[in-house]
Design a protein around this motif. Structure first.
Motif, PDB file in Angstrom:
ATOM      1  N   ASP A  93      57.082   4.601  48.841  1.00  0.00           N
ATOM      2  CA  ASP A  93      57.403   4.199  47.475  1.00  0.00           C
ATOM      3  C   ASP A  93      56.195   3.536  46.829  1.00  0.00           C
ATOM      4  OD1 ASP A  93      58.442   3.344  45.095  1.00  0.00           O
ATOM      5  OD2 ASP A  93      60.023   2.095  45.971  1.00  0.00           O
ATOM      6  N   LEU A  94      55.481   4.312  46.010  1.00  0.00           N
ATOM      7  CA  LEU A  94      54.284   3.789  45.363  1.00  0.00           C
ATOM      8  C   LEU A  94      54.582   2.626  44.438  1.00  0.00           C
ATOM      9  CD1 LEU A  94      52.502   7.162  44.464  1.00  0.00           C
ATOM     10  CD2 LEU A  94      51.865   5.564  46.285  1.00  0.00           C
ATOM     11  N   THR A  95      55.818   2.512  43.955  1.00  0.00           N
ATOM     12  CA  THR A  95      56.176   1.455  43.013  1.00  0.00           C
ATOM     13  C   THR A  95      56.545   0.151  43.707  1.00  0.00           C
ATOM     14  OG1 THR A  95      58.557   1.967  42.913  1.00  0.00           O
ATOM     15  CG2 THR A  95      57.090   3.248  41.482  1.00  0.00           C
ATOM     16  N   SER A  96      56.631   0.166  45.031  1.00  0.00           N
ATOM     17  CA  SER A  96      57.060  -1.025  45.757  1.00  0.00           C
ATOM     18  C   SER A  96      55.975  -2.101  45.756  1.00  0.00           C
ATOM     19  CB  SER A  96      57.394  -0.659  47.204  1.00  0.00           C
ATOM     20  OG  SER A  96      57.606  -1.819  47.981  1.00  0.00           O
ATOM     21  N   PRO A  97      56.354  -3.353  45.493  1.00  0.00           N
ATOM     22  CA  PRO A  97      55.360  -4.434  45.622  1.00  0.00           C
ATOM     23  C   PRO A  97      54.819  -4.559  47.039  1.00  0.00           C
ATOM     24  CG  PRO A  97      57.322  -5.177  44.422  1.00  0.00           C
ATOM     25  CD  PRO A  97      57.656  -3.833  45.009  1.00  0.00           C
ATOM     26  N   ALA A  98      55.562  -4.012  48.012  1.00  0.00           N
ATOM     27  CA  ALA A  98      55.140  -4.100  49.413  1.00  0.00           C
ATOM     28  C   ALA A  98      54.471  -2.817  49.894  1.00  0.00           C
ATOM     29  CB  ALA A  98      56.347  -4.415  50.297  1.00  0.00           C
ATOM     30  N   ILE A  99      53.925  -2.020  48.965  1.00  0.00           N
ATOM     31  CA  ILE A  99      53.375  -0.721  49.345  1.00  0.00           C
ATOM     32  C   ILE A  99      52.286  -0.840  50.403  1.00  0.00           C
ATOM     33  CG2 ILE A  99      51.820  -0.740  47.340  1.00  0.00           C
ATOM     34  CD1 ILE A  99      53.343   2.362  49.108  1.00  0.00           C
ATOM     35  N   GLY A 100      51.451  -1.864  50.315  1.00  0.00           N
ATOM     36  CA  GLY A 100      50.395  -2.028  51.307  1.00  0.00           C
ATOM     37  C   GLY A 100      50.954  -2.199  52.704  1.00  0.00           C
ATOM     38  N   ASP A 101      51.972  -3.038  52.828  1.00  0.00           N
ATOM     39  CA  ASP A 101      52.599  -3.243  54.134  1.00  0.00           C
ATOM     40  C   ASP A 101      53.292  -1.973  54.619  1.00  0.00           C
ATOM     41  OD1 ASP A 101      51.752  -5.883  54.138  1.00  0.00           O
ATOM     42  OD2 ASP A 101      53.637  -6.649  53.317  1.00  0.00           O
ATOM     43  N   LEU A 102      53.925  -1.238  53.697  1.00  0.00           N
ATOM     44  CA  LEU A 102      54.582   0.014  54.068  1.00  0.00           C
ATOM     45  C   LEU A 102      53.582   1.003  54.657  1.00  0.00           C
ATOM     46  CD1 LEU A 102      56.954   0.522  50.993  1.00  0.00           C
ATOM     47  CD2 LEU A 102      57.660   0.057  53.351  1.00  0.00           C
TER      48      LEU A 102
END
Length: 293
Positions: A93-102
């Motif tokens: 999910d590119l829109t997630s604030p946690a994208i880096g962790d994902l």
């Protein structure tokens, strides 16, 4: 004297799904009844018997189907034990604030070293500027910073988004899936041709010669229907920025792997050995950082 082996084909775009493990809701479309079943790597091995320029299938890139991290995890774990697959195009999910962790979790998980690119089904988004949303661009930057590429999946009328993406992210390697889905069935290629010229002006963007037969009339298409699109792609991008993809098993809706391979064989007639190698293996190998063998 031992003969020099002929290099193999890299199929830069195919799909796999196990309906017993994970549903694929998009297959509920009545038009997709014939491919509403499980497809595994052995099925592709069995289907891909046609050579192109004397080359046989050697390695593939498996591409996500649904916006679901567990599906990407499944593909990565499969790739770790499946020698046919050399890389995975996954989803997060590119829109997630946690994208880096994902992304860090995917890269560190089973088969994570095979994650080479991300893709989102922008073709299904109604926002005409989805790829330019600030939260999406933050996600794209996170992918870029981790050495990933981006597969651009848009329809012909959405190509302006792809052009703006190329302008705004010159340091993110991008590949246009299915040549931007030109309207082959109705023969209206003027706007698509213009936009392809604008997109190809960005050297960090390459293009997949894939998914074209399902944009044509599924039952009546011929090589003559595909050739105008090929001519535009070849003149716009050049062979060094084009890569063969089958879009199997979706290609089965319009003739299958072997018929598409025979068509590409015809389209490559007149190209040099170097140009043929680029389209059939070299461009995909470089973009997805595949083993050079």
């Amino acid at each position: 004297m031992t003969a020099t082996p002929v290099p193999g084909i890299v199929d830069a775009h195919h799909h796999l799904w196990d309906l017993g493990r994970r549903p694929q809701p998009w297959l509920d479309d009545p038009a997709l009844t014939t491919i509403r079943r499980t497809f595994a790597p052995d099925g592709l091995r069995s289907a891909a018997t046609r050579t192109i320029a004397g080359r046989s299938l050697h390695r593939t890139v498996a591409v996500q189907c649904i916006p679901d991290v567990p599906e990407t995890e499944d593909l990565l774990a499969l790739t770790e034990r499946e020698p046919l697959i050399g890389a995975v195009v996954g989803w997060a999910d590119l829109t997630s604030p946690a994208i880096g962790d994902l992304l860090d979790g995917l890269l560190a998980g089973p088969g994570g070293t095979y994650l080479r690119s991300l893709r989102h089904l922008v073709q299904g988004e109604t926002d005409p500027g989805w790829l330019q949303r600030p939260d999406v661009e933050r996600g794209l930057a996170a992918a870029r910073d981790r050495g990933l590429r981006y597969d651009v999946l848009v329809r012909s009328h959405q190509l302006d988004q792809a052009i703006r993406l190329a302008e705004r992210f010159p340091d993110l390697p991008q590949v246009l899936d299915h040549a931007g889905k030109p309207s082959i069935a109705d023969g209206d290629l003027a706007d698509w041709t213009r936009r392809m010229g604008l997109l190809a002006a960005h050297p960090h963007v390459v293009c997949k010669v894939s998914g074209l037969i399902t944009e044509a009339d599924h039952d009546r298409w011929t090589t003559a229907d595909i050739r105008p699109v090929w001519d535009v792609l070849l003149s716009s991008f050049g062979p060094d920025r084009l890569m063969f993809g089958s879009d199997w098993p979706v290609a089965n809706l319009a003739g299958g792997w072997n018929r598409w391979a025979a068509t590409v064989d015809d389209l490559l007639d007149g190209c040099s050995a170097t140009e043929i190698h680029a389209v059939l293996a070299g461009t995909a190998t470089a973009f997805y950082r595949l083993p050079a063998d």
